[in-house]
Design an enzyme around this catalytic site. Sequence first.
Site, PDB file in Angstrom:
ATOM      1  NE  ARG A  46      12.851  -5.820  13.331  1.00  0.00           N
ATOM      2  CZ  ARG A  46      11.733  -6.669  12.232  1.00  0.00           C
ATOM      3  NH1 ARG A  46      10.201  -6.642  13.171  1.00  0.00           N
ATOM      4  NH2 ARG A  46      11.972  -6.715  10.970  1.00  0.00           N
ATOM      5  CE1 TYR A  98      23.132   4.850  33.567  1.00  0.00           C
ATOM      6  CE2 TYR A  98      21.660   5.312  31.966  1.00  0.00           C
ATOM      7  CZ  TYR A  98      22.382   5.276  32.829  1.00  0.00           C
ATOM      8  OH  TYR A  98      23.893   4.991  31.716  1.00  0.00           O
ATOM      9  CG  ASP A 170      15.923   1.803  36.336  1.00  0.00           C
ATOM     10  OD1 ASP A 170      16.509   0.187  36.557  1.00  0.00           O
ATOM     11  OD2 ASP A 170      16.446   2.678  35.604  1.00  0.00           O
TER      12      ASP A 170
HETATM   13  C1  LIG Z   1      23.136   1.687  33.562  1.00  0.00           C
HETATM   14  C2  LIG Z   1      21.746   2.066  34.215  1.00  0.00           C
HETATM   15  C3  LIG Z   1      20.758   2.280  32.919  1.00  0.00           C
HETATM   16  C4  LIG Z   1      20.568   2.162  31.523  1.00  0.00           C
HETATM   17  O1  LIG Z   1      21.614   0.507  30.911  1.00  0.00           O
HETATM   18  P1  LIG Z   1      21.902   0.597  29.720  1.00  0.00           P
HETATM   19  O2  LIG Z   1      22.599  -0.844  30.647  1.00  0.00           O
HETATM   20  O3  LIG Z   1      22.803   1.560  30.064  1.00  0.00           O
HETATM   21  O4  LIG Z   1      21.479   1.030  28.951  1.00  0.00           O
HETATM   22  C5  LIG Z   1      18.663   2.758  32.981  1.00  0.00           C
HETATM   23  N1  LIG Z   1      18.992   3.152  34.632  1.00  0.00           N
HETATM   24  C6  LIG Z   1      19.566   2.576  35.789  1.00  0.00           C
HETATM   25  C7  LIG Z   1      18.977   2.772  37.302  1.00  0.00           C
HETATM   26  C8  LIG Z   1      20.888   2.525  35.575  1.00  0.00           C
HETATM   27  O5  LIG Z   1      21.536   2.315  36.016  1.00  0.00           O
END
Ligand SMILES: *Cc1c(COP(=O)(O)O)cnc(C)c1O
Length: 378
Positions: A46, A98, A170
Amino acid sequence: MEFETLCLHADNNESDEWGTLTVPICQSATFVHKGVNVPSEYSYSRLSNPTRRHLERTVAALEGGADAYAFSSGMTAITVSMMLFGPGDHVIASDDLYGGALRLFRQVCACNGIDFDFVDTSDLEAVKKAVRPNTKLIYLETPSNPLMHVTDIGEIVKIAHGIGALVYVDNTFLTPYFQRPLELGADVVLHSGTKYLGGHNDTLAGFAVASTKELAEKILFYSKTIGGQLAPFDAFLIERGIKTLPLRMDRINENAGSIAEFLRNEKKIGKVYYVGLEDFKGYDIMKKQARGFGGMISVEVESKELAEKILAGVKVFRFAESLGGVDSLITYPMLQTHADVPEEERNRRGINDRFLRISVGIENVNDLIEDLRQAING
Ligand SMILES: *Cc1c(COP(=O)(O)O)cnc(C)c1O
């Protein structure tokens, strides 16, 4: 080393006695101590695991971060990174995000006492207006999902750092191959590694990459406390995907440019949302802060019936949620990724029953265009 080389050799595996070229899957939950008070790198998976650590060092190098942590999904990475904020803190977030991030912020973080303002972060004046004395974070995606708003990362960094707030970006849509937010001053980069980094639609993964050791340590504290780390086998798969990231992204970028042009000239297709179109809002910022446009295209088609006909009629594209893999996909955001966004808000933003989102893959571009043509007009 240049980016393409880093994808393979950022963390050459020289530590094991067999001389493995490919990093082994270290499927061990715990590690034997060499003695009392003898320090060892690994103790419990972990906290850290050799296979995962190898991947984390690779991703940190690709984003130019001080360190990176790999999680079992993008949502885990975002959730753990949001633990740095608590009751009384104010966060300015993009209003086009998202769907899962929006749900986390509104239905979990807000309930835990964090205040949010959702604004169009591509509008710098709107961001400045939203600033409060307790603003601690500006959170954004650029291009955003699914409306492809382009935010000037450097300008947001100026606003945030001027008031002592952090910037989280992101970077799932562009990947570090096309855009490196930390070099533009952002503090943390988040990824759904499920998408382009893994690239094969076969593994869920997430990353948080921190610009400084200090921030990395804070994230590590919450990570080891909460859990949700990426499993060794999944780390191996994402590492394997990353080796071909530049090749895939180049092909995807090229395919997407041709498909966006094709869609733009189709009569039954209304607005095409693609950041690589010269007259698309944000194109100039893209040229300034990114090296490519990526593979995400949204379209508004002429009617709900046509949207449904396209989803039912495509044969090469698959009607499926997700993005960023080698296979081309089409999503109906209203029913899938953004189903939890209230209908009134969805409609106001244009995510209506005529709105489709395309993730372009690496197939032959003529097959992709032909497939869309027959689905639209057939
Ligand atoms: C898919 C996505 C997420 C979430 O990711 P997961 O791996 O599905 O948990 C977050 N941000 C963006 C821009 C995404 O496309």
